[in-house]
Scaffold this motif. Structure first.
Motif, PDB file in Angstrom:
ATOM      1  N   UNK A  56       8.953   6.757   5.412  1.00  9.13           N
ATOM      2  CA  UNK A  56       8.926   8.069   4.777  1.00  9.13           C
ATOM      3  C   UNK A  56      10.110   8.288   3.833  1.00  9.13           C
ATOM      4  N   UNK A  57      11.255   7.745   4.151  1.00  6.81           N
ATOM      5  CA  UNK A  57      12.444   7.980   3.318  1.00  6.81           C
ATOM      6  C   UNK A  57      12.261   7.412   1.915  1.00  6.81           C
ATOM      7  N   UNK A  58      11.942   6.122   1.751  1.00  2.56           N
ATOM      8  CA  UNK A  58      11.753   5.642   0.373  1.00  2.56           C
ATOM      9  C   UNK A  58      10.445   6.128  -0.253  1.00  2.56           C
ATOM     10  N   UNK A  59       9.435   6.419   0.567  1.00  2.00           N
ATOM     11  CA  UNK A  59       8.150   6.857   0.016  1.00  2.00           C
ATOM     12  C   UNK A  59       8.236   8.240  -0.606  1.00  2.00           C
ATOM     13  N   UNK A  60       9.241   9.014  -0.234  1.00  3.54           N
ATOM     14  CA  UNK A  60       9.401  10.339  -0.813  1.00  3.54           C
ATOM     15  C   UNK A  60       9.691  10.306  -2.304  1.00  3.54           C
ATOM     16  N   UNK A  61      10.155   9.179  -2.794  1.00  6.76           N
ATOM     17  CA  UNK A  61      10.441   9.044  -4.226  1.00  6.76           C
ATOM     18  C   UNK A  61       9.188   8.742  -5.040  1.00  6.76           C
ATOM     19  N   UNK A  62       8.103   8.412  -4.376  1.00 10.94           N
ATOM     20  CA  UNK A  62       6.854   8.079  -5.055  1.00 10.94           C
ATOM     21  C   UNK A  62       5.746   8.978  -4.511  1.00 10.94           C
ATOM     22  N   UNK A  63       5.099   9.703  -5.379  1.00  8.46           N
ATOM     23  CA  UNK A  63       4.026  10.598  -4.951  1.00  8.46           C
ATOM     24  C   UNK A  63       2.880   9.797  -4.345  1.00  8.46           C
ATOM     25  N   UNK A  64       2.557   8.662  -4.930  1.00 10.24           N
ATOM     26  CA  UNK A  64       1.449   7.846  -4.442  1.00 10.24           C
ATOM     27  C   UNK A  64       1.743   7.337  -3.029  1.00 10.24           C
ATOM     28  N   UNK A  65       2.944   6.821  -2.808  1.00 10.52           N
ATOM     29  CA  UNK A  65       3.311   6.323  -1.479  1.00 10.52           C
ATOM     30  C   UNK A  65       3.380   7.459  -0.468  1.00 10.52           C
ATOM     31  N   UNK A  66       3.865   8.622  -0.886  1.00 12.29           N
ATOM     32  CA  UNK A  66       3.958   9.778   0.010  1.00 12.29           C
ATOM     33  C   UNK A  66       2.565  10.230   0.440  1.00 12.29           C
ATOM     34  N   UNK A  67       1.623  10.280  -0.494  1.00 12.90           N
ATOM     35  CA  UNK A  67       0.243  10.666  -0.170  1.00 12.90           C
ATOM     36  C   UNK A  67      -0.387   9.612   0.747  1.00 12.90           C
ATOM     37  N   UNK A  68      -0.120   8.341   0.487  1.00 12.73           N
ATOM     38  CA  UNK A  68      -0.658   7.283   1.337  1.00 12.73           C
ATOM     39  C   UNK A  68      -0.131   7.416   2.765  1.00 12.73           C
ATOM     40  N   UNK A  69       1.133   7.761   2.921  1.00 16.81           N
ATOM     41  CA  UNK A  69       1.677   7.964   4.257  1.00 16.81           C
ATOM     42  C   UNK A  69       1.055   9.179   4.935  1.00 16.81           C
ATOM     43  N   UNK A  70       0.789  10.227   4.164  1.00 14.17           N
ATOM     44  CA  UNK A  70       0.114  11.403   4.732  1.00 14.17           C
ATOM     45  C   UNK A  70      -1.271  11.020   5.239  1.00 14.17           C
ATOM     46  N   UNK A  71      -1.992  10.223   4.467  1.00 19.09           N
ATOM     47  CA  UNK A  71      -3.324   9.785   4.881  1.00 19.09           C
ATOM     48  C   UNK A  71      -3.217   8.920   6.129  1.00 19.09           C
ATOM     49  N   UNK A  72      -2.249   8.023   6.175  1.00 15.08           N
ATOM     50  CA  UNK A  72      -2.057   7.167   7.336  1.00 15.08           C
ATOM     51  C   UNK A  72      -1.723   7.999   8.571  1.00 15.08           C
ATOM     52  N   UNK A  73      -0.886   9.016   8.401  1.00 18.31           N
ATOM     53  CA  UNK A  73      -0.493   9.859   9.526  1.00 18.31           C
ATOM     54  C   UNK A  73      -1.664  10.673  10.066  1.00 18.31           C
ATOM     55  N   UNK A  74      -2.549  11.090   9.191  1.00 19.66           N
ATOM     56  CA  UNK A  74      -3.669  11.938   9.611  1.00 19.66           C
ATOM     57  C   UNK A  74      -4.822  11.114  10.167  1.00 19.66           C
ATOM     58  N   UNK A  75      -5.061   9.925   9.618  1.00 16.71           N
ATOM     59  CA  UNK A  75      -6.234   9.140  10.008  1.00 16.71           C
ATOM     60  C   UNK A  75      -5.885   7.989  10.936  1.00 16.71           C
ATOM     61  N   UNK A  76      -4.792   8.053  11.636  1.00 15.47           N
ATOM     62  CA  UNK A  76      -4.369   6.942  12.485  1.00 15.47           C
ATOM     63  C   UNK A  76      -5.376   6.572  13.545  1.00 15.47           C
TER      64      UNK A  76
END
Length: 92
Positions: A56-76
């Motif tokens: 999450x820390x480095x992904x916050x600098x990229x909107x695409x990576x941040x959204x991908x992490x949100x999807x991963x967190x929700x659809x685990x």
């Protein structure tokens, strides 16, 4: 170029005139949004919450990576169910 300089000057003066309560609320809001994937993973009790939090820390600098992490967190759990179904199907 002058409009950019004018924007920067206006932005700078707005931050200098902000009171501590606004800065505190803005800082908390910023942190909640930045770490939203980690918070979602913890709230939804995901198995990979540690990995999501670490990324999450480095992904916050990229909107695409941040959204991908949100999807991963929700659809685990959905991903785990699909993986289990794939393992149960016989290979033809």
């Amino acid at each position: 170029m002058e409009t950019l300089n004018q924007f920067i000057a206006t932005f700078s003066s707005a931050w200098q005139q902000a009171d501590w309560a606004f800065l505190l609320v803005f800082g908390l809001f910023f942190l909640v949004v930045w770490f939203l994937p980690s918070l979602l993973a913890l709230l939804l009790n995901r198995r990979h919450a540690g990995k999501i939090a670490l990324l999450n820390v480095p992904a916050g600098f990229s909107v695409i990576a941040w959204v991908a992490l949100c999807v991963w967190a929700v659809t685990g759990k959905l991903g785990d169910k699909l993986a289990a179904k794939a393992r149960l199907k016989p290979v033809a």
